[in-house]
Design an enzyme around this catalytic site. Structure first.
Site, PDB file in Angstrom:
ATOM      1  N   GLU A  43     -16.158 -58.880   6.291  1.00 24.02           N
ATOM      2  CA  GLU A  43     -17.109 -59.645   5.479  1.00 24.02           C
ATOM      3  C   GLU A  43     -16.371 -60.659   4.601  1.00 24.02           C
ATOM      4  O   GLU A  43     -15.162 -60.809   4.673  1.00 24.02           O
ATOM      5  CB  GLU A  43     -17.982 -58.707   4.641  1.00 24.02           C
ATOM      6  CG  GLU A  43     -19.401 -58.526   5.188  1.00 24.02           C
ATOM      7  CD  GLU A  43     -20.199 -59.821   5.252  1.00 24.02           C
ATOM      8  OE1 GLU A  43     -19.862 -60.793   4.528  1.00 24.02           O
ATOM      9  OE2 GLU A  43     -21.170 -59.874   6.027  1.00 24.02           O
TER      10      GLU A  43
ATOM     11  N   GLU B 183     -28.303 -53.722   7.007  1.00 25.54           N
ATOM     12  CA  GLU B 183     -26.939 -54.238   7.195  1.00 25.54           C
ATOM     13  C   GLU B 183     -26.123 -53.796   5.976  1.00 25.54           C
ATOM     14  O   GLU B 183     -26.030 -54.511   4.984  1.00 25.54           O
ATOM     15  CB  GLU B 183     -26.944 -55.765   7.292  1.00 25.54           C
ATOM     16  CG  GLU B 183     -27.767 -56.320   8.442  1.00 25.54           C
ATOM     17  CD  GLU B 183     -27.837 -57.842   8.405  1.00 25.54           C
ATOM     18  OE1 GLU B 183     -27.085 -58.483   7.632  1.00 25.54           O
ATOM     19  OE2 GLU B 183     -28.676 -58.408   9.136  1.00 25.54           O
TER      20      GLU B 183
ATOM     21  N   GLU C 151     -18.636 -54.992   7.413  1.00 21.61           N
ATOM     22  CA  GLU C 151     -20.036 -54.700   7.737  1.00 21.61           C
ATOM     23  C   GLU C 151     -20.105 -54.115   9.140  1.00 21.61           C
ATOM     24  O   GLU C 151     -19.416 -54.574  10.048  1.00 21.61           O
ATOM     25  CB  GLU C 151     -20.880 -55.974   7.660  1.00 21.61           C
ATOM     26  CG  GLU C 151     -22.351 -55.766   8.012  1.00 21.61           C
ATOM     27  CD  GLU C 151     -23.171 -57.040   7.797  1.00 21.61           C
ATOM     28  OE1 GLU C 151     -22.993 -57.679   6.734  1.00 21.61           O
ATOM     29  OE2 GLU C 151     -23.967 -57.401   8.684  1.00 21.61           O
TER      30      GLU C 151
ATOM     31  N   ASP D 164     -30.093 -22.819  -4.945  1.00 16.88           N
ATOM     32  CA  ASP D 164     -30.386 -23.053  -6.364  1.00 16.88           C
ATOM     33  C   ASP D 164     -30.733 -24.522  -6.604  1.00 16.88           C
ATOM     34  O   ASP D 164     -29.863 -25.372  -6.642  1.00 16.88           O
ATOM     35  CB  ASP D 164     -29.164 -22.646  -7.195  1.00 16.88           C
ATOM     36  CG  ASP D 164     -29.347 -22.925  -8.687  1.00 16.88           C
ATOM     37  OD1 ASP D 164     -30.449 -23.336  -9.092  1.00 16.88           O
ATOM     38  OD2 ASP D 164     -28.369 -22.742  -9.435  1.00 16.88           O
TER      39      ASP D 164
ATOM     40  N   GLU E  33     -36.562 -60.052   6.674  1.00 16.48           N
ATOM     41  CA  GLU E  33     -35.264 -59.608   6.169  1.00 16.48           C
ATOM     42  C   GLU E  33     -35.287 -59.693   4.647  1.00 16.48           C
ATOM     43  O   GLU E  33     -35.290 -60.780   4.067  1.00 16.48           O
ATOM     44  CB  GLU E  33     -34.134 -60.483   6.726  1.00 16.48           C
ATOM     45  CG  GLU E  33     -32.760 -60.072   6.216  1.00 16.48           C
ATOM     46  CD  GLU E  33     -31.667 -61.087   6.565  1.00 16.48           C
ATOM     47  OE1 GLU E  33     -30.499 -60.809   6.247  1.00 16.48           O
ATOM     48  OE2 GLU E  33     -31.991 -62.153   7.122  1.00 16.48           O
TER      49      GLU E  33
ATOM     50  N   ARG F  73     -30.451 -68.460   2.809  1.00 16.48           N
ATOM     51  CA  ARG F  73     -29.930 -67.132   2.510  1.00 16.48           C
ATOM     52  C   ARG F  73     -29.881 -66.820   1.020  1.00 16.48           C
ATOM     53  O   ARG F  73     -29.493 -65.720   0.641  1.00 16.48           O
ATOM     54  CB  ARG F  73     -28.539 -66.969   3.139  1.00 16.48           C
ATOM     55  CG  ARG F  73     -28.601 -66.882   4.651  1.00 16.48           C
ATOM     56  CD  ARG F  73     -27.256 -66.972   5.327  1.00 16.48           C
ATOM     57  NE  ARG F  73     -27.414 -67.004   6.781  1.00 16.48           N
ATOM     58  CZ  ARG F  73     -27.259 -65.961   7.577  1.00 16.48           C
ATOM     59  NH1 ARG F  73     -26.949 -64.791   7.076  1.00 16.48           N
ATOM     60  NH2 ARG F  73     -27.425 -66.083   8.882  1.00 16.48           N
TER      61      ARG F  73
ATOM     62  N   ARG G  50     -33.350 -59.388   1.459  1.00 18.93           N
ATOM     63  CA  ARG G  50     -31.908 -59.543   1.251  1.00 18.93           C
ATOM     64  C   ARG G  50     -31.415 -59.007  -0.099  1.00 18.93           C
ATOM     65  O   ARG G  50     -30.220 -58.955  -0.347  1.00 18.93           O
ATOM     66  CB  ARG G  50     -31.532 -61.028   1.378  1.00 18.93           C
ATOM     67  CG  ARG G  50     -31.785 -61.577   2.764  1.00 18.93           C
ATOM     68  CD  ARG G  50     -31.513 -63.066   2.858  1.00 18.93           C
ATOM     69  NE  ARG G  50     -30.143 -63.422   2.544  1.00 18.93           N
ATOM     70  CZ  ARG G  50     -29.115 -63.324   3.389  1.00 18.93           C
ATOM     71  NH1 ARG G  50     -29.303 -62.847   4.607  1.00 18.93           N
ATOM     72  NH2 ARG G  50     -27.895 -63.684   3.027  1.00 18.93           N
TER      73      ARG G  50
ATOM     74  N   HIS H 157     -28.795 -56.137   3.392  1.00 21.99           N
ATOM     75  CA  HIS H 157     -29.968 -56.851   3.876  1.00 21.99           C
ATOM     76  C   HIS H 157     -30.753 -55.900   4.770  1.00 21.99           C
ATOM     77  O   HIS H 157     -30.197 -55.296   5.694  1.00 21.99           O
ATOM     78  CB  HIS H 157     -29.551 -58.091   4.665  1.00 21.99           C
ATOM     79  CG  HIS H 157     -28.638 -59.007   3.892  1.00 21.99           C
ATOM     80  ND1 HIS H 157     -27.705 -59.806   4.497  1.00 21.99           N
ATOM     81  CD2 HIS H 157     -28.511 -59.213   2.560  1.00 21.99           C
ATOM     82  CE1 HIS H 157     -27.045 -60.490   3.576  1.00 21.99           C
ATOM     83  NE2 HIS H 157     -27.514 -60.141   2.394  1.00 21.99           N
TER      84      HIS H 157
ATOM     85  N   GLU I 232     -23.090 -53.311   3.879  1.00 22.83           N
ATOM     86  CA  GLU I 232     -21.712 -53.760   3.683  1.00 22.83           C
ATOM     87  C   GLU I 232     -20.946 -52.721   2.868  1.00 22.83           C
ATOM     88  O   GLU I 232     -21.549 -51.858   2.225  1.00 22.83           O
ATOM     89  CB  GLU I 232     -21.706 -55.120   2.969  1.00 22.83           C
ATOM     90  CG  GLU I 232     -22.376 -56.214   3.783  1.00 22.83           C
ATOM     91  CD  GLU I 232     -22.595 -57.507   3.011  1.00 22.83           C
ATOM     92  OE1 GLU I 232     -22.895 -58.525   3.641  1.00 22.83           O
ATOM     93  OE2 GLU I 232     -22.485 -57.485   1.758  1.00 22.83           O
TER      94      GLU I 232
END
Length: 471
Positions: free
Chosen positions: A213, A131, A221, A52, A359, A340, A361, A270, A133
């Site tokens: 972390e 990655e 992580e 359904d 990457e 970062r 982030r 990330h 977390e």
């Protein structure tokens, strides 16, 4: 790739008594039903199983509710938690009359994204490495009713419990923002995380590392090795399932909610992406930080479309409690080799051309991986196809910039509503190749506003009583 016949043989060899058929709903939660192993035949991998569709969030109306889930033989694995030996197969959703793949099946969108990549001639494989977390809590309670609202999470690791009578309290609780990454006994969850890794590896999911972390109270992580987009979409749902169930059997609870704690680090995901063609990496080159021109154009695509992307990569109202300018969250729409706080980083750990990647982030693990990874790929491809210049990198300390310079750097959206408005205005890049259809985007925006944005907006917040009760 396993064939239906091989899956049948595997079920027999492993002594499976049940078969669990799984698929992803629209917002991103795994769904399942089980059939006795005798109900699975080789023809089932073409005929599928009916269910359904009107009862699944964001899918069919009641007058068009019948749907099919067609198992994908390549996804067969034995479930590591069920008491009775059970084989799991992930299914694709189809219309029972036309047999067409269902537009709002997130896995179908990921399959179309991979097909579109090949059709462009740019590359043949998109490798994704998230990655993700998460928090490991001991207790969680919440209520949201007409005349009351509260939440409370607790953890033996929470620094707020340093004064609690624990008979005895032995201390060793990570201070706020100091959880990255002291050894035990400060780190209470080494063995639990390792058990999670072992279960994941038994399922054939390659893990690169696990660690505590930054936040107090069990933030952690576990990093999966990069895989092609669709395969990583499948792995991410297994990942969440395994972590939650390993924690649950030890009396803990895992959440991928982006911001469960006030004044401590939130939970991000990330996401690394690289494009390859004929076994060769396309993102290694002689430009900034050792990347290629294609990689820079790909960065340009993500930065241009980031506000719209966030509707899929940061799809909860809670996501924007993490994405607040002026803190450590990657809200600045810029790129850098090491910074970062920029939305995009080019990791510099390895000089190998195979390791060159982007990457991104900003995303968080509340997302539906199939949709988020597909949207990121579409932005990268749009950047490459339209040669979108990402501008100059931002290698300065963003927190040390004068206000006039900081004002020139655009930011990620400040709310889910803002991200959804951006998606409504900037969706053409997602519609290419029929990867995301208009109906998917319209329904996503409608669902999120009706089911999440407005319900949160309409409710008094507990802190408003603290601020305003005596007015």
């Amino acid at each position: 790739m396993a064939t239906p016949k091989q899956v049948m043989e595997m079920a027999k060899e492993k002594g499976a008594k049940m078969v669990d058929i799984r698929f992803m709903d629209f917002p991103g939660v795994w769904q399942h039903f089980s059939v006795p192993v005798g109900e699975l035949e080789e023809s089932s991998f073409e005929d599928g199983f009916g269910f359904d569709g009107s009862s699944i969030r964001g899918w069919q109306p009641i007058n068009m509710s019948d749907m099919l889930v067609v198992p994908d033989a390549a996804t067969a694995k034995m479930d590591p938690f069920f008491a009775v030996p059970t084989m799991v197969v992930i299914g694709n959703i189809a219309d029972p009359i036309t047999r067409e793949p269902y537009s709002r099946d997130p896995r179908n969108i990921a399959k179309k994204a991979e097909a579109y990549l090949k059709s462009t001639g740019v590359g043949d494989t998109a490798f994704i490495g998230p990655e993700a977390e998460f928090f490991i809590f001991d207790d969680v309670r919440f209520e949201s009713s007409r005349n009351s609202a509260f939440y409370m999470v607790d953890s033996e690791e929470g620094i707020w419990n340093s004064g609690r009578d624990e008979g005895p309290n032995q201390g060793y609780k990570p201070r706020h923002k100091e959880g990255y990454f002291p050894v035990p006994p400060m780190d209470k969850f080494q063995d639990l995380r390792t058990e999670m890794v072992m279960v994941l590896e038994e399922l054939g999911i390659s893990i690169e590392a696990q660690h505590h972390e930054v936040a107090t109270a069990g933030q952690a992580e576990i990093d999966m090795r990069f895989m092609p987009l669709l395969q990583m979409g499948d792995q991410l749902v297994w990942f969440k399932y395994v972590l939650k169930n390993v924690a649950y059997r030890h009396g803990h609870t895992v959440t991928f909610m982006p911001k469960p704690l006030f004044e401590d680090n939130g939970t991000g995901m990330h996401t690394h992406i690289s494009l390859w063609k004929d076994g060769n990496p396309l993102f290694a080159g002689d430009k900034y930080a050792g990347v290629s021109q294609e990689a820079l154009y790909g960065i340009g695509g993500i930065l241009k479309h980031c506000k719209a992307l966030c509707a899929f990569t940061n799809p909860t109202t809670n996501s924007y409690k993490r994405l607040v300018p002026g803190f450590e969250a990657p809200v600045n729409l810029a790129y850098s080799s090491r910074n970062r706080s920029a939305a995009i980083r080019i990791p510099m750990y390895s000089a190998s051309p195979k390791a060159k990647r982007i990457e991104f982030r900003t995303p968080d693990p509340s997302c539906n991986g199939y949709l988020a990874f597909s949207a990121i790929l579409m932005a990268v491809l749009d950047g490459i196809e339209n040669k979108i210049d990402p501008g100059d990198p931002l290698d300065k300390d963003i927190y040390g910039l004068p206000p006039e310079e900081l004002a020139e750097i655009p930011s990620a959206p400040g709310s889910l509503e803002e991200a959804l408005l951006a998606l409504d205005e900037d969706k053409e890049f997602l519609l290419k190749g029929d990867v995301f259809t208009a109906d998917v985007i319209e329904k996503w925006i409608e669902y999120k506003i009706e089911k999440e944005v407005n319900p949160v907006k309409l409710r008094p917040h507990p802190h408003e009583f603290f601020l305003y009760y005596d007015i």
